[in-house]
Design an enzyme around this catalytic site. Structure first.
Site, PDB file in Angstrom:
ATOM      1  N   TRP A 105       1.012   1.087   0.638  1.00  0.00           N
ATOM      2  CA  TRP A 105       2.374   0.784   0.173  1.00  0.00           C
ATOM      3  C   TRP A 105       3.377   1.778   0.728  1.00  0.00           C
ATOM      4  CZ3 TRP A 105       2.682  -3.953  -0.978  1.00  0.00           C
ATOM      5  CH2 TRP A 105       1.658  -4.613  -1.683  1.00  0.00           C
ATOM      6  N   ASP A 175       8.203   4.941  -5.756  1.00  0.00           N
ATOM      7  CA  ASP A 175       7.668   3.611  -6.037  1.00  0.00           C
ATOM      8  C   ASP A 175       6.657   3.791  -7.176  1.00  0.00           C
ATOM      9  OD1 ASP A 175       6.313   1.207  -6.128  1.00  0.00           O
ATOM     10  OD2 ASP A 175       5.782   1.171  -3.989  1.00  0.00           O
ATOM     11  N   LYS A 199       2.415  -5.242 -12.683  1.00  0.00           N
ATOM     12  CA  LYS A 199       1.254  -4.401 -12.989  1.00  0.00           C
ATOM     13  C   LYS A 199       1.335  -3.834 -14.402  1.00  0.00           C
ATOM     14  CE  LYS A 199       0.623  -4.216  -8.235  1.00  0.00           C
ATOM     15  NZ  LYS A 199       1.394  -3.973  -7.038  1.00  0.00           N
TER      16      LYS A 199
HETATM   17  C1  LIG Z   1       1.959  -4.066  -5.857  1.00  0.00           C
HETATM   18  C2  LIG Z   1       2.698  -2.946  -5.243  1.00  0.00           C
HETATM   19  C3  LIG Z   1       3.812  -3.168  -4.405  1.00  0.00           C
HETATM   20  C4  LIG Z   1       4.267  -4.543  -3.999  1.00  0.00           C
HETATM   21  O1  LIG Z   1       4.931  -5.156  -5.022  1.00  0.00           O
HETATM   22  P1  LIG Z   1       5.611  -6.600  -4.847  1.00  0.00           P
HETATM   23  O2  LIG Z   1       6.324  -6.743  -6.134  1.00  0.00           O
HETATM   24  O3  LIG Z   1       4.511  -7.574  -4.620  1.00  0.00           O
HETATM   25  O4  LIG Z   1       6.524  -6.519  -3.682  1.00  0.00           O
HETATM   26  C5  LIG Z   1       4.485  -2.065  -3.924  1.00  0.00           C
HETATM   27  N1  LIG Z   1       4.103  -0.818  -4.234  1.00  0.00           N
HETATM   28  C6  LIG Z   1       3.033  -0.569  -5.017  1.00  0.00           C
HETATM   29  C7  LIG Z   1       2.655   0.834  -5.332  1.00  0.00           C
HETATM   30  C8  LIG Z   1       2.301  -1.626  -5.550  1.00  0.00           C
HETATM   31  O5  LIG Z   1       1.249  -1.381  -6.327  1.00  0.00           O
END
Ligand SMILES: *Cc1c(COP(=O)(O)O)cnc(C)c1O
Length: 364
Positions: A105, A175, A199
């Site tokens: 990511w 993030d 999540k």
């Molecule tokens: C799942 C995830 C993403 C991607 O998220 P989307 O909402 O599908 O764009 C980005 N960063 C991390 C750390 C993730 O776990």
């Protein structure tokens, strides 16, 4: 109460939601608060929906202790769109976006910034298969650094920051898609936090952004309207039609966290859940190998491998028969992964831990 058999859901995302949240949403589905309709059928300009949005913001503010200096946004496009919005809004042409690489990511976030401006990788653990979080005590950043970007929890590799870098006069952006609200954090240390909801917060389709208002004056005029944070700030996340049902579900999840005793109680529970699985890995005397080094282990995604591909396949097959879902590792790394986000009950981790112990004993 609806009698229902729930799976032991270890999905990485979208992932488990708290059962009481699903049941309340079900109860309110066809007639939300005497409106005679579901939240999905309400106008996003209605008082009722405005209250849902306000309640979500207030609860999140309370749970994370978000200071007045910061604003909350509910956006679309997933965490992935934030990879682009951040440089579009904050990476000026005479500046450098600084990135710490700790997994796929982070790489994707960097890739978008590279399309839009100058970037630098200030630390990376790619060479060692992203098994750890790099030491950032001695990070040296260019003097014209626009911001420092980190990925708080590495969903695929199963590593997590414990202490974030804190560098004077550098805006820290994180993030937190896979670990927001899993533990207490000091929001004031961050200039921007973003998280796709699917999540730890609710269903997919909503992205939470917590942004320091002081940053907003840096946004250039030529950013397209929908991609400009100022647009959403000025319109309270209602510039266009927001994902209303997602925001409603998110507000119920936040209420649920509060009812559990808030973030500190959730954190204690998460530590317990993670310890159950890491202890099974330790106890197995090398049958299970953790992917992450001990100091970087995630309490959200527990990643491990078995001695052979055959044993991995047998493990996943038996796990499936026992009602465990989502234990295969990400396609890019293989092995196994148990995602144990906030809504995964302690009991699911206890049952998985027992299964891991038994499987190791039978196959060692
Ligand atoms: C799942 C995830 C993403 C991607 O998220 P989307 O909402 O599908 O764009 C980005 N960063 C991390 C750390 C993730 O776990």
């Amino acid at each position: 109460m609806i009698k229902t058999k729930r799976a032991y859901n270890f999905n990485a995302g979208p992932s488990a939601l708290p059962l009481p949240v699903l049941q309340l949403a079900q109860e309110e589905l066809v007639n939300f608060k005497s409106t005679g309709m579901s939240v999905m059928e309400l106008s996003h300009r209605s008082k009722e929906f405005e209250n849902v949005l306000l309640h979500a913001k207030q609860t999140l503010t309370e749970l994370l202790n978000i200071p007045d200096t910061h604003e909350i946004l509910f956006l679309q496009g997933g965490a992935s769109l934030q990879f682009s919005m951040i440089p579009m809004n904050f990476l000026a042409s005479n500046q450098v976006g600084a990135y710490v690489l700790t997994g796929s990511w982070s790489e994707k976030a960097l890739k978008e910034a590279q399309k839009l401006g100058q970037t630098t990788i200030v630390a990376s653990t790619k060479e060692e298969q992203y098994r750890s979080i790099p030491d950032v005590n001695n990070l040296s950043l260019p003097s014209d650094t626009a911001y420092l970007h980190v990925t708080s929890n590495n969903t695929i590799y199963g590593t997590q920051w414990t202490e974030y870098p804190s560098i004077e006069n550098v805006d820290l952006i994180a993030d937190m898609s896979s670990d927001i609200l899993c533990r207490s954090i000091d929001v004031s240390k961050f200039s921007l936090i973003y998280a796709g909801a699917q999540k730890n917060l609710g269903p997919s389709g909503v992205t939470v952004v917590i942004i320091k208002k002081a940053l907003l004056s840096r946004i250039p005029e030529n950013v397209p309207t929908m991609l400009d944070y100022n647009t959403h700030i000025k319109n309270n996340s209602l510039y266009n039609t927001p994902p209303t049902f997602g925001i409603y579900m998110l507000s119920l999840v936040l209420d649920w966290i509060k009812a559990q005793g808030g973030v500190e109680a959730i954190e204690a529970q998460n530590n317990k859940k993670a310890a159950l699985l890491y202890n099974s890995i330790e106890r197995s005397n090398g049958f299970y190998t953790p992917h992450a080094t001990e100091d970087s282990r995630s309490i959200m995604n527990v990643t491990f491998t078995l001695p052979t591909e055959e044993l991995t396949a047998a493990f996943l097959k038996q796990a499936k028969e026992k009602g465990f879902v989502g234990l295969a590792g990400h396609r890019s790394v293989g092995g196994c992964r148990a995602s144990i986000y906030n809504a995964v009950p302690l009991e699911a981790c206890e049952v998985l831990s027992t299964f891991m112990d038994e499987f190791a004993k039978e196959n060692s």
